[in-house]
Design a protein around this motif. Sequence first.
Motif, PDB file in Angstrom:
ATOM      1  N   VAL A  63       0.727  -1.163   0.021  1.00  0.00           N
ATOM      2  CA  VAL A  63      -0.199   0.153   0.153  1.00  0.00           C
ATOM      3  C   VAL A  63       0.654   1.186  -0.033  1.00  0.00           C
ATOM      4  O   VAL A  63       0.644   2.156  -0.850  1.00  0.00           O
ATOM      5  CB  VAL A  63      -0.841  -0.021   1.186  1.00  0.00           C
ATOM      6  CG1 VAL A  63      -1.809   1.359   1.142  1.00  0.00           C
ATOM      7  CG2 VAL A  63      -1.965  -1.328   0.954  1.00  0.00           C
ATOM      8  N   PHE A 100      -6.152  -1.696   2.253  1.00  0.00           N
ATOM      9  CA  PHE A 100      -5.575  -2.412   1.299  1.00  0.00           C
ATOM     10  C   PHE A 100      -6.874  -3.296   0.517  1.00  0.00           C
ATOM     11  O   PHE A 100      -7.515  -3.936   1.013  1.00  0.00           O
ATOM     12  CB  PHE A 100      -4.712  -3.492   2.076  1.00  0.00           C
ATOM     13  CG  PHE A 100      -4.221  -4.530   1.127  1.00  0.00           C
ATOM     14  CD1 PHE A 100      -3.991  -4.105  -0.312  1.00  0.00           C
ATOM     15  CD2 PHE A 100      -3.536  -5.533   1.101  1.00  0.00           C
ATOM     16  CE1 PHE A 100      -2.905  -5.030  -1.019  1.00  0.00           C
ATOM     17  CE2 PHE A 100      -2.607  -6.565   0.617  1.00  0.00           C
ATOM     18  CZ  PHE A 100      -2.536  -6.301  -0.636  1.00  0.00           C
ATOM     19  N   PRO A 356      -0.297  -2.488  -5.222  1.00  0.00           N
ATOM     20  CA  PRO A 356      -1.406  -2.423  -4.258  1.00  0.00           C
ATOM     21  C   PRO A 356      -2.834  -2.783  -5.083  1.00  0.00           C
ATOM     22  O   PRO A 356      -3.721  -3.154  -4.344  1.00  0.00           O
ATOM     23  CB  PRO A 356      -1.068  -1.209  -3.451  1.00  0.00           C
ATOM     24  CG  PRO A 356      -0.366  -0.316  -4.313  1.00  0.00           C
ATOM     25  CD  PRO A 356       0.542  -1.177  -5.135  1.00  0.00           C
TER      26      PRO A 356
END
Length: 474
Positions: A63, A100, A356
């Motif tokens: 992330v 996330f 991500p």
Amino acid sequence: MNKKLFLVLVFSFCANFLYAQRNDIVKESTTYEWPKDPLVKEKLDNWQDKKFGMIIHWGLYAVPGIIESWSICSEDWIERDTTISYEDYKKAYWDYSKQFNPTKFNPEQWSAAGKAAGMKYLVFTTKHHDGFAMFDTKQSDFSIAKGPFANNPKADVAKYVFDAFRKDGFMIGAYFSKPDWHSQYYWWQKYATADRNNNYDINKYPWRWNMFKKFTYNQISELMNNYGSIDILWLDGGWVRPLETVNEEVLSWGAPIPKWSQDIDMPKIATMARNAQPGLLMVDRTVHGPYENYQTPEQKIPDTQLDHPWESCMTLGGAWGFVPNDQYKPTGEVIHKLVEIVAKGGSLLLGIGPKPDGTLPEEVTQKLSEIGKWTSKNGQAVYNTRITKNYHDGQTWFTQSKDAKKRFAIYCVKADEAVPSVIKWHNNTPKKGTDIFLLSTGKKVKWQNVGNETILSLPKLEKSAALAFEFIPQ
């Protein structure tokens, strides 16, 4: 500056420092114990045929695009911004679980890229040291399947990763971190988290450690029983081990060692895992013995040829996971490392990190495609081969077929070197009257033997990272 941007800058600072510090921390052990189980030996031989694999690091650290897990550890080599407290830093890291949400998650893209490169096996991080599970564990709510991604049909990420790679013919490996820094049974909030080890005296609090052992056993059991056929259980975090296995070799690596044994009962775990997955390869990294079926030097290649199974795990870029603007190795360098590793008896496990959003960076897929252009033409000198005694002469490396009837010579062309018109090597003399073939074209090349020297005369060839030749040895 807003708090979110500030924390991103803090994490980025730590990431850049930590990657510079962590190279070469894991070397191959000095001892090796061959497995006795016939099914394990059979699978190990099969694994040794593969030679080239992909290890995928993907978790919370994607992330912010920072080093995997390590920035939340408190050791003197780890730097953090002094204007944020350690506890606040850890909380900010844990809170990435609330962000996330990889809505473009595409394991089929990952597998296709690996297949295009000529990779034959996978190791996927089901859980790294930070404790965030990339599978739908029932032992904890700290997982990809419990956050913003929970309602996605592919929320049980590991299942879909394994399925995608399995369909493309890969051997399947599950990376699993033995330490779990998010678990109260490992890092207990009663105490400070001083280093990578568990932070309480196990002898004083045996109940808590037994709960951690149960937690670990149950998570591994989930992976072994709920995710289809698994070939490799790749266990990281070698400091979680019986204290009696900590020898001078381990101490020389510089990792902090606790005063108590972090024994998680590997025999019990192995029995359970192999009941579920007969012939399973156990890779209990650095803990030499019956559960380290092959060795895993990290970010390095052993100096000499080894006669037992091993793999060199190293990154395609500078990082294991995704880091923005990462610098990736030149294609030729990766090919040269693969050639050297195979000639020395090992396999290359190349590390990549998805973004991500769940897709691979374009530079990664491009590099893997370029590598595949070489392996698709020259793979016969790599796959299904074994070591030969005289394995190296200058820029040329040697392998042989499993039945020892064929020998392969692989000349590594330097980046600033033109493809030579003449190649020479000593030893590994071809049998008189036989032909030498250039694998990339399938055509014969002219050769002669003068004393102990084999001399090849080559036609004009396009630039290549390496030239591979096949011949029958004398």
